[in-house]
Design an enzyme around this catalytic site. Structure first.
Site, PDB file in Angstrom:
ATOM      1  N   LYS A  77      -3.704  -3.940 -14.507  1.00 52.87           N
ATOM      2  CA  LYS A  77      -4.642  -2.876 -14.098  1.00 52.87           C
ATOM      3  C   LYS A  77      -4.970  -2.048 -15.356  1.00 52.87           C
ATOM      4  O   LYS A  77      -5.709  -2.505 -16.189  1.00 52.87           O
ATOM      5  CB  LYS A  77      -4.050  -2.008 -12.994  1.00 52.87           C
ATOM      6  CG  LYS A  77      -3.103  -2.709 -12.029  1.00 52.87           C
ATOM      7  CD  LYS A  77      -3.768  -3.635 -11.074  1.00 52.87           C
ATOM      8  CE  LYS A  77      -2.748  -4.265 -10.128  1.00 52.87           C
ATOM      9  NZ  LYS A  77      -3.148  -5.554  -9.622  1.00 52.87           N
ATOM     10  N   SER A 120      -2.426   0.004  -2.628  1.00 56.33           N
ATOM     11  CA  SER A 120      -3.453  -0.699  -3.400  1.00 56.33           C
ATOM     12  C   SER A 120      -4.789  -0.794  -2.693  1.00 56.33           C
ATOM     13  O   SER A 120      -5.816  -0.954  -3.347  1.00 56.33           O
ATOM     14  CB  SER A 120      -2.952  -2.083  -3.792  1.00 56.33           C
ATOM     15  OG  SER A 120      -2.522  -2.800  -2.661  1.00 56.33           O
ATOM     16  N   HIS A 167      -0.627   0.537  -9.423  1.00 58.16           N
ATOM     17  CA  HIS A 167      -1.899   1.273  -9.463  1.00 58.16           C
ATOM     18  C   HIS A 167      -1.713   2.738  -9.868  1.00 58.16           C
ATOM     19  O   HIS A 167      -2.683   3.491  -9.903  1.00 58.16           O
ATOM     20  CB  HIS A 167      -2.600   1.188  -8.100  1.00 58.16           C
ATOM     21  CG  HIS A 167      -2.943  -0.220  -7.729  1.00 58.16           C
ATOM     22  ND1 HIS A 167      -4.110  -0.826  -8.124  1.00 58.16           N
ATOM     23  CD2 HIS A 167      -2.243  -1.149  -7.045  1.00 58.16           C
ATOM     24  CE1 HIS A 167      -4.121  -2.072  -7.675  1.00 58.16           C
ATOM     25  NE2 HIS A 167      -2.998  -2.301  -7.016  1.00 58.16           N
TER      26      HIS A 167
HETATM   27  N1  PMP Z   1       1.986  -4.812  -6.920  1.00 63.96           N
HETATM   28  C1  PMP Z   1       0.831  -4.284  -6.513  1.00 63.96           C
HETATM   29  C2  PMP Z   1       0.845  -2.995  -5.758  1.00 63.96           C
HETATM   30  C3  PMP Z   1      -0.371  -4.927  -6.819  1.00 63.96           C
HETATM   31  O1  PMP Z   1      -1.531  -4.409  -6.408  1.00 63.96           O
HETATM   32  C4  PMP Z   1      -0.343  -6.131  -7.550  1.00 63.96           C
HETATM   33  C5  PMP Z   1      -1.604  -6.863  -7.962  1.00 63.96           C
HETATM   34  N2  PMP Z   1      -2.690  -6.782  -7.159  1.00 63.96           N
HETATM   35  C6  PMP Z   1       0.882  -6.660  -7.931  1.00 63.96           C
HETATM   36  C7  PMP Z   1       2.030  -5.961  -7.612  1.00 63.96           C
HETATM   37  C8  PMP Z   1       0.970  -7.952  -8.678  1.00 63.96           C
HETATM   38  O2  PMP Z   1       0.616  -7.773  -9.994  1.00 63.96           O
HETATM   39  P1  PMP Z   1      -0.077  -8.881 -10.917  1.00 63.96           P
HETATM   40  O3  PMP Z   1      -1.502  -9.003 -10.503  1.00 63.96           O
HETATM   41  O4  PMP Z   1       0.090  -8.311 -12.273  1.00 63.96           O
HETATM   42  O5  PMP Z   1       0.675 -10.155 -10.727  1.00 63.96           O
END
Ligand code: PMP
Length: 402
Positions: free
Chosen positions: A249, A190, A218
């Site tokens: 996303k 990420s 992502h």
């Molecule tokens: N997994 C990854 C790789 C993420 O980047 C994120 C959010 N930044 C999440 C899980 C969590 O998802 P959410 O924001 O939908 O709670």
């Protein structure tokens, strides 16, 4: 601190009253988190009345403002009202949740999927209910925090391997031959924007009898044919046991899911505490995610546009002399390596009308402080040219590039 007559040594609020980092940052003009936007997540956002080019969003396909998606959300609001008012176990389950699950499973080539209320809760609930007392979970050092939190909530043991280092992972797997094993990785990391070495992981998983859980938050809508994700990109969708994703996303709202074979998905559905003890995803968001996914399927050219924009920005940054790390996706880091420089660059860019995400530990390791730039399908070439001009100017002013 208000005196309540507590022994200060035992008062767990003492640290809160002594915490002044945020106040100091505000005072010093470098409080660059929680910035209150006045517009939607569009290619241009408004902050304090000023328009800025947005290189900070996870709205990769620009679907938060797509007319079909917005219309679907409005229709769902009119039809169902605002919330589910209960867990899916009891009163909160709706046909629209199940329809979305079927569509997600079909899109990813899996038998079944189960939707959660956030991506974070998905990792928390799914990972913790899979990994039992005699099991080990292997995570990449750069995995998302929600994976680590899910592992910590489990009864198993957490072992971290060096980023994308298959030799290191193999050494660790060898030592745990008599244990149940789950390998959990981000498909697209990420912050760095590079891809998991899925072929390497699949090979190790086969040889050491481990299951693979892929967090493709992502990757969904971004990587692979038609945005089908990182497993599809490598032609390994069948080999990856579980594919997790979020709606926060590319799918334009919030929510999460895991897809896989029907029985493991059923186990997660009936055993994960974040599913059981939290209210269901509201119908308006379920309808939004469904319309967004239908749009990804109907308009694959959005994915192509996103990649065209990503290539343009990355090539421009490299030509200017910036370090973009190992990015392979529309997440493009600009590595700065220390916090003062990261803050100064962010402020400089804001003054020039470019909104970026400064990223510091714990989101990245110390020394890897960066700007995390990300593209959207609906950025224009002009937006990117303007942003590159501002980045070049800021980089030269601050001695990052020559
Ligand atoms: N997994 C990854 C790789 C993420 O980047 C994120 C959010 N930044 C999440 C899980 C969590 O998802 P959410 O924001 O939908 O709670």
């Amino acid at each position: 601190m208000p005196d309540k007559g507590f022994n200060p040594e035992l008062d767990l609020f003492r640290k809160c009253y002594q915490y002044t980092e945020d106040l100091e940052a505000r005072e010093g003009g470098y409080y660059l988190i929680f910035r209150p936007l006045e517009s939607g997540q569009n290619p241009v956002v408004t902050l304090e009345g000023r328009e800025m080019i947005n290189l900070a969003s996870n709205n990769y396909l620009g679907l938060t403002s797509h007319p079909r998606v917005v219309e679907a959300a409005k229709e769902a609001l009119d039809r169902y009202g605002t919330g589910c008012s209960g867990s899916r176990w009891l009163n909160g389950n709706m046909l629209i949740h199940e329809e979305l699950e079927s569509l997600l499973a079909e899109f990813l080539g899996k038998e079944a999927a189960i939707v959660f209320s956030t991506g974070y809760q998905t990792n928390l609930g799914a990972i913790s209910c899979l990994v039992g007392r005699n099991d080990v979970i292997f995570t990449d050092k750069l995995d998302h925090a929600s994976i680590i939190d899910g592992a910590r909530m489990s009864l198993g043991r957490l072992i971290r391997f060096r980023h994308n280092d298959m030799d290191h992972l193999e050494g660790l797997l060898k030592r745990e031959q008599d244990k149940g094993k789950l390998i959990v990785v981000d498909g697209v990391f990420s912050m760095e924007g590079d891809l998991a070495d899925l072929p390497g992981l699949v090979d190790l998983a086969r040889r050491y009898q481990a299951r693979i859980f892929l967090d493709d938050a992502h990757g969904l809508g971004v990587t692979g044919p038609g945005g089908r994700g990182t497993a599809a990109h490598f032609g390994l969708a069948e080999e990856v046991d579980l594919i997790m994703g979020t709606f926060s996303k590319s799918l334009a709202c919030i929510g999460g899911f895991v897809a896989g074979d029907a029985r493991p998905v059923s186990w997660i559905k009936h055993r994960s505490r974040s599913q059981m003890f939290s209210a269901a995803l509201p119908p308006v968001l379920t309808a939004t995610a469904r319309a967004a996914l239908e749009t990804v399927i109907r308009e694959p050219e959005l994915v192509d546009r996103l990649w065209t924009n990503a290539r343009k920005l990355k090539e421009g940054l490299i030509a200017l002399g910036f370090d973009t790390g190992g990015s392979q996706t529309p997440i493009v880091p600009v590595i700065l390596g220390n916090e003062p420089l990261m803050l100064a660059t962010t402020i400089n860019l804001a003054q020039a009308g470019v909104f970026v995400n400064p990223v510091r530990p714990p989101a990245v390791p110390q020394g890897r402080e960066m700007l995390r730039l990300s593209l959207m399908a609906n950025h224009t070439g002009e937006h990117i040219d303007q942003a590159l001009a501002a980045l070049g100017e800021a980089g030269r002013n601050l001695g990052i590039i020559s």
